[in-house]
Write an enzyme that holds these catalytic residues in place. Structure first.
Site, PDB file in Angstrom:
ATOM      1  N   HIS A 207      44.659  45.158  47.779  1.00 32.33           N
ATOM      2  CA  HIS A 207      44.713  44.973  49.225  1.00 32.33           C
ATOM      3  C   HIS A 207      43.308  44.964  49.844  1.00 32.33           C
ATOM      4  O   HIS A 207      42.889  44.008  50.464  1.00 32.33           O
ATOM      5  CB  HIS A 207      45.500  46.114  49.880  1.00 32.33           C
ATOM      6  CG  HIS A 207      46.921  46.230  49.447  1.00 32.33           C
ATOM      7  ND1 HIS A 207      47.910  45.355  49.833  1.00 32.33           N
ATOM      8  CD2 HIS A 207      47.544  47.146  48.661  1.00 32.33           C
ATOM      9  CE1 HIS A 207      49.071  45.724  49.309  1.00 32.33           C
ATOM     10  NE2 HIS A 207      48.879  46.806  48.590  1.00 32.33           N
TER      11      HIS A 207
HETATM   12  O1  RIB Z   1      48.943  48.835  52.843  1.00 36.83           O
HETATM   13  C1  RIB Z   1      47.790  48.839  52.028  1.00 36.83           C
HETATM   14  C2  RIB Z   1      46.742  49.711  52.615  1.00 36.83           C
HETATM   15  O2  RIB Z   1      47.222  51.048  52.690  1.00 36.83           O
HETATM   16  C3  RIB Z   1      45.460  49.790  51.761  1.00 36.83           C
HETATM   17  O3  RIB Z   1      44.349  49.965  52.604  1.00 36.83           O
HETATM   18  C4  RIB Z   1      45.680  51.011  50.919  1.00 36.83           C
HETATM   19  O4  RIB Z   1      44.447  51.648  50.554  1.00 36.83           O
HETATM   20  C5  RIB Z   1      46.434  51.896  51.867  1.00 36.83           C
HETATM   21  O5  RIB Z   1      45.486  52.555  52.679  1.00 36.83           O
END
Ligand code: RIB
Ligand code: CA
Length: 308
Positions: free
Chosen positions: A238
């Site tokens: 992500h």
């Molecule tokens: O939904 C994904 C996000 O949430 C990313 O930033 C992961 O590190 C969590 O913080």
């Protein structure tokens, strides 16, 4: 090459760690500081993890400053055991000797914004940025760009409607999206296209470096979480998408959007309503649409291999 002045606002977090290491290994970026926020785990743990990552990268020139310990409104949430109890895969670490900056993250952000063009990479809940806007309302016009990992155009992760970073502090997210600064958002429908598999973890181990070994080690429990939740071990990168977009903006297709964040709603709190019915070319907000994972993984491998 003109390097982009960057601060990474983060809640490490295993995928945050990969994003931070990618940024530190990329000559296109001048990472001035890492500012921490409560998110995946509490502020004390996210801040310790940021110091661990900076030490692992041997980059003591990078300032680490702690920010907000809880949401600006509503309850403070964590992401449970997705990233391990310590937020970084529950490995054993020596106490880092990377110092913690004396001022809080919000004051450091203001100073760095006022010192020159600055891009803020926000890969955790947006509490620090919302607090910055609250304390210094004029700061938005000074910021070059904000690149956010957050939101979802179609389906959430922490609830059917909401993505974790937005859900953890929706009021902060609404304030950040409403401010007069250019925003590029990397939502789940984009980030789910970016994954590392077991071959990539094996590649990291084959590097024979501390960075390679520890990155593979911290990704292992994250892979087990993905296997349980999504039915395969491919780990979703992500946060690295926010850094990749800075390194190569052409690598991620985008469109102009308008955005609102649901702060009410019994079932929809934290949802991001991206208006993608047409390209809002006039909007200062752009949303990431598609990425070529093989090109991303090749660049990530190349950059992580530069650590010694
Ligand atoms: O939904 C994904 C996000 O949430 C990313 O930033 C992961 O590190 C969590 O913080
Ligand atoms: Ca994160």
């Amino acid at each position: 090459m003109a390097r982009t002045r960057v601060v990474i606002d983060t809640d490490p977090g295993v995928d945050d760690a990969v994003a931070i290491l990618l940024a530190l290994a990329s000559p296109e970026l001048d990472v001035l500081a890492i500012t921490t926020v409560s998110g995946n785990v509490g502020l004390e743990k996210t801040t310790l993890n940021a110091r661990r990552i900076v030490q692992l990268a041997q980059r003591r020139d990078v300032i680490v400053a702690a920010g907000c310990a809880g949401a600006i409104a509503g309850p403070t949430h964590y992401s449970g055991d997705v990233h391990g109890a310590d937020g970084l895969g529950d490995l054993s670490w020596d106490e880092p000797d990377v110092p913690l900056h004396g001022e809080d993250a919000v004051e450091l952000l203001r100073e760095l914004v006022e010192a020159g063009p600055l891009t803020i990479v926000a890969i955790g809940p947006l509490t620090n940025l919302a607090t910055l806007l609250g304390r210094y309302p004029d700061v938005a016009r000074l910021v070059e760009r904000v690149v956010i990992m957050g939101g979802a155009s179609f389906e959430g992760n922490v609830t059917p409607a909401a993505e974790f970073n937005i859900w953890a502090d929706p009021e902060a997210a609404q304030r950040v999206f409403a401010a007069e600064w250019p925003i590029t958002a990397m939502p789940l429908d984009l980030t789910h296209q970016a994954t590392l598999n077991d071959d990539d973890l094996q590649f990291l181990r084959s590097l024979g470096t501390e960075v390679g070994r520890r990155t593979a080690d911290m990704l292992e429990p994250y892979a087990r979480f993905h296997d349980e939740w999504y039915g395969n071990r491919d780990v979703i990168m992500h946060d690295a998408m926010a850094v990749y977009e800075l390194i190569d903006p052409s690598a991620i297709s985008k469109q102009g959007v308008q955005v609102n964040v649901e702060t009410g709603g019994e079932y929809s709190r934290g949802a991001t309503w991206f208006d993608r019915r047409r390209d809002h070319a006039e909007s200062r907000i752009r949303v990431g649409l598609d990425v070529d994972n093989s090109k991303f993984v090749a660049l990530l491998r190349e950059r992580l291999a530069t650590f010694r």
